[in-house]
Design a protein around this motif. Structure first.
Motif, short mmCIF file in Angstrom:
data_model
loop_
_atom_site.label_atom_id
_atom_site.label_comp_id
_atom_site.label_asym_id
_atom_site.label_seq_id
_atom_site.Cartn_x
_atom_site.Cartn_y
_atom_site.Cartn_z
N GLU A 32 0.80 -1.24 -0.07
CA GLU A 32 0.11 0.08 -0.10
C GLU A 32 0.73 1.35 -0.11
OE1 GLU A 32 -2.98 0.32 -0.78
OE2 GLU A 32 -3.83 2.06 0.18
N SER A 33 2.10 1.23 0.59
CA SER A 33 3.00 2.53 0.70
C SER A 33 3.32 2.57 -0.59
CB SER A 33 4.07 2.06 1.77
OG SER A 33 3.80 1.85 2.82
N LYS A 34 3.62 1.75 -1.31
CA LYS A 34 4.06 1.90 -2.84
C LYS A 34 3.25 2.37 -3.67
CE LYS A 34 5.42 -0.13 -6.71
NZ LYS A 34 5.35 -1.24 -7.64
N ARG A 35 2.28 1.87 -3.59
CA ARG A 35 0.78 2.37 -4.33
C ARG A 35 0.74 3.57 -4.15
NH1 ARG A 35 -4.84 1.77 -4.73
NH2 ARG A 35 -5.02 2.40 -2.44
N LEU A 36 0.76 4.33 -2.86
CA LEU A 36 0.27 5.73 -2.70
C LEU A 36 1.52 6.52 -2.95
CD1 LEU A 36 -1.44 5.17 0.96
CD2 LEU A 36 -2.45 5.41 -1.23
N GLY A 37 2.78 6.10 -3.08
CA GLY A 37 3.73 6.73 -3.73
C GLY A 37 4.77 7.32 -2.60
N VAL A 38 4.70 6.41 -1.48
CA VAL A 38 5.87 6.46 -0.34
C VAL A 38 7.15 5.93 -1.08
CG1 VAL A 38 6.62 5.81 1.66
CG2 VAL A 38 4.25 6.35 1.41
N TYR A 63 10.23 6.29 0.86
CA TYR A 63 11.24 5.34 1.89
C TYR A 63 10.32 4.75 3.02
CZ TYR A 63 14.83 7.97 -0.32
OH TYR A 63 15.79 8.55 -1.14
N LEU A 64 10.16 3.66 3.23
CA LEU A 64 9.62 3.16 4.28
C LEU A 64 10.43 2.41 5.27
CD1 LEU A 64 6.66 2.25 5.53
CD2 LEU A 64 6.94 0.19 4.17
N THR A 65 10.43 2.97 6.51
CA THR A 65 11.42 2.14 7.60
C THR A 65 10.46 1.49 8.52
OG1 THR A 65 12.92 3.90 6.98
CG2 THR A 65 12.91 2.59 9.30
N LEU A 66 10.67 0.21 8.85
CA LEU A 66 10.00 -0.34 9.84
C LEU A 66 10.91 -1.05 10.91
CD1 LEU A 66 8.12 -2.68 7.33
CD2 LEU A 66 7.29 -0.51 8.35
N TYR A 67 10.22 -0.59 12.08
CA TYR A 67 11.15 -1.03 13.26
C TYR A 67 10.86 -2.51 13.87
CZ TYR A 67 13.56 0.53 17.63
OH TYR A 67 14.34 0.70 18.86
N GLY A 78 9.88 -3.72 -7.48
CA GLY A 78 10.58 -2.21 -7.62
C GLY A 78 11.13 -1.89 -6.17
N VAL A 79 11.02 -2.87 -5.32
CA VAL A 79 11.29 -2.34 -3.75
C VAL A 79 12.77 -2.70 -3.59
CG1 VAL A 79 10.89 -3.05 -1.34
CG2 VAL A 79 8.82 -3.02 -2.90
N ARG A 80 13.49 -1.98 -2.99
CA ARG A 80 14.88 -1.98 -2.54
C ARG A 80 15.01 -2.25 -1.19
NH1 ARG A 80 18.70 3.03 -2.07
NH2 ARG A 80 20.84 1.97 -1.67
N ILE A 81 15.62 -3.29 -0.80
CA ILE A 81 15.71 -3.62 0.74
C ILE A 81 17.00 -3.17 1.17
CG2 ILE A 81 15.81 -5.49 2.35
CD1 ILE A 81 13.83 -7.07 0.19
N LEU A 82 16.87 -2.57 2.54
CA LEU A 82 17.84 -1.94 3.02
C LEU A 82 17.99 -2.38 4.46
CD1 LEU A 82 18.66 1.45 1.92
CD2 LEU A 82 20.01 -0.33 1.33
N THR A 83 18.82 -2.28 5.48
CA THR A 83 18.73 -2.52 6.90
C THR A 83 19.40 -1.22 7.53
OG1 THR A 83 20.85 -3.72 7.13
CG2 THR A 83 18.72 -4.87 6.89
N LEU A 140 10.40 1.94 -4.24
CA LEU A 140 10.43 1.99 -2.70
C LEU A 140 11.51 1.41 -2.11
CD1 LEU A 140 8.47 2.57 -0.20
CD2 LEU A 140 7.56 0.34 -0.34
N THR A 141 12.12 2.38 -1.15
CA THR A 141 13.00 1.67 -0.35
C THR A 141 12.60 1.35 0.85
OG1 THR A 141 14.86 3.05 -1.37
CG2 THR A 141 15.47 2.35 0.82
N LEU A 142 12.66 0.07 1.27
CA LEU A 142 12.20 -0.55 2.43
C LEU A 142 13.65 -0.88 3.51
CD1 LEU A 142 10.19 -2.00 4.30
CD2 LEU A 142 10.50 -4.25 2.88
N SER A 143 13.58 -0.09 4.48
CA SER A 143 14.60 0.00 5.42
C SER A 143 14.17 -0.90 6.75
CB SER A 143 15.02 1.25 6.01
OG SER A 143 15.81 1.88 4.87
N LEU A 144 14.68 -2.04 6.78
CA LEU A 144 14.34 -2.90 8.05
C LEU A 144 15.20 -2.55 9.25
CD1 LEU A 144 14.05 -6.20 6.30
CD2 LEU A 144 12.27 -4.67 6.95
N ALA A 145 14.52 -2.12 10.50
CA ALA A 145 15.56 -1.69 11.56
C ALA A 145 15.49 -2.97 12.29
CB ALA A 145 14.86 -0.60 12.32
N LEU A 146 16.95 -3.61 12.33
CA LEU A 146 17.14 -4.66 12.98
C LEU A 146 18.36 -4.66 13.98
CD1 LEU A 146 16.77 -6.86 9.83
CD2 LEU A 146 15.47 -7.15 11.76
N ASN A 147 18.11 -5.06 15.02
CA ASN A 147 19.24 -4.90 16.20
C ASN A 147 19.57 -3.17 16.17
OD1 ASN A 147 20.97 -5.05 18.52
ND2 ASN A 147 22.80 -5.50 16.98
N TYR A 148 18.46 -2.56 15.91
CA TYR A 148 18.53 -0.85 15.82
C TYR A 148 18.16 -0.17 17.12
CZ TYR A 148 17.90 3.90 14.77
OH TYR A 148 18.18 5.24 14.72
#
Ligand code: IPE
Ligand code: IPE
Ligand code: MG
Length: 243
Positions: free
Chosen positions: A52-58, A60-64, A100-105, A133-141
């Motif tokens: 949904e984030s991608k669809r709406l045009g976000v 960067y999405l960062t998830l804790y 088209g999602v790019r995964i980062l941490t 969309l850049t999806l950043s996963l916060a891990l041991n963050y």
């Protein structure tokens, strides 16, 4: 656009949305189920919200997903979370890549189990050229740990005479943080009623808008996300200035 539950201006969607995904355990408890059941359901929410984030045009999405403090939980729960991370990546990588999602941490992933590190490295490598969309996963963050690490890196460079103290500025600090690939968050959402940051993005949220909802993460959905964005769009971001 289809499926708009709120009168959202698609030109003014937050560029960077950061989410503290909270309440998996309480949601499971309310269903008389084990906490890990809540985490499993939480992964389904991740799938929905990324899409949904991608669809709406976000952009960067960062998830804790796992904080530096979450190691205090029972080993079985930590293990279950790590296993869910691996299974999520294995199951979703192809689809994320196709979308088209790019995964980062962000955070120090070197402390995670080897199997997680491997899966994360594979996912990052495979999606590195994706732009939607850049999806950043916060891990041991932890926000403090990230700032502490930055202080050490800058101090070392000063000591080695790579930089002058006079040259240290806010941009430099932002560049040394593990969040350096994204802009500062425009909107931070926390689910499940708690109104605190729990060590999330301390430096980066200087001028972010906050949105709190009582919905537990497993029951957060597209409509809830749109409601948060609608609320965000009806705020006046002044950044210290006056109109
Ligand atoms: C969020 O849900 C997931 C993680 C922190 C990993 P919680 O596990 O914190 O759920 P509650 O807050 O105990 O309900
Ligand atoms: C914050 O949630 C961390 C994540 C969502 C990963 P917690 O559930 O760990 O936070 P506290 O303990 O309620 O502050
Ligand atoms: Mg919690």
């Amino acid at each position: 656009m289809e499926r708009l539950y709120y009168d959202i201006d698609l030109e003014k969607v937050p560029q960077h949305l950061a989410i503290i995904m909270d309440g998996n355990g309480r949601w499971a408890k309310s269903k008389m189920m084990p906490r890990t059941y809540g985490h499993k359901k939480g992964v389904e929410t991740i799938r929905k919200i990324v899409e949904e984030s991608k669809r709406l045009g976000v952009k960067y999405l960062t998830l804790y997903a796992f904080s530096t403090e979450n190691w205090k939980r029972p080993k079985e729960e930590v293990d279950a979370l790590m296993n869910l991370l691996v299974s999520y990546l294995k199951k979703e990588l192809a689809e994320l890549d196709k979308n088209g999602v790019r995964i980062l941490t962000i955070g120090d992933i070197s402390a995670l189990p080897k199997v997680c590190i491997n899966e994360l490295e594979k996912s990052k490598e495979k999606t590195k050229d994706n732009k939607d969309l850049t999806l950043s996963l916060a891990l041991n963050y932890g926000g403090r740990a990230d700032i502490l690490n930055t202080v050490k890196l800058i101090a070392k460079n000063v000591k080695d005479e790579q930089i002058l103290i006079e040259d240290i500025n806010e941009e430099m600090i932002s560049k040394y943080l593990t969040t350096n690939e994204s802009v500062d968050p425009d909107l931070v959402i926390r689910t499940s009623g708690e109104q605190r940051l729990s060590n999330f993005l301390l430096w980066e949220v200087a001028y972010s808008e906050f949105y709190f909802t009582d919905a537990h993460w497993p029951e957060f959905d597209e409509k809830e996300l749109q409601k948060a964005i609608y609320s965000y769009q009806n705020r006046d971001r002044r950044f210290g200035a006056i109109k």
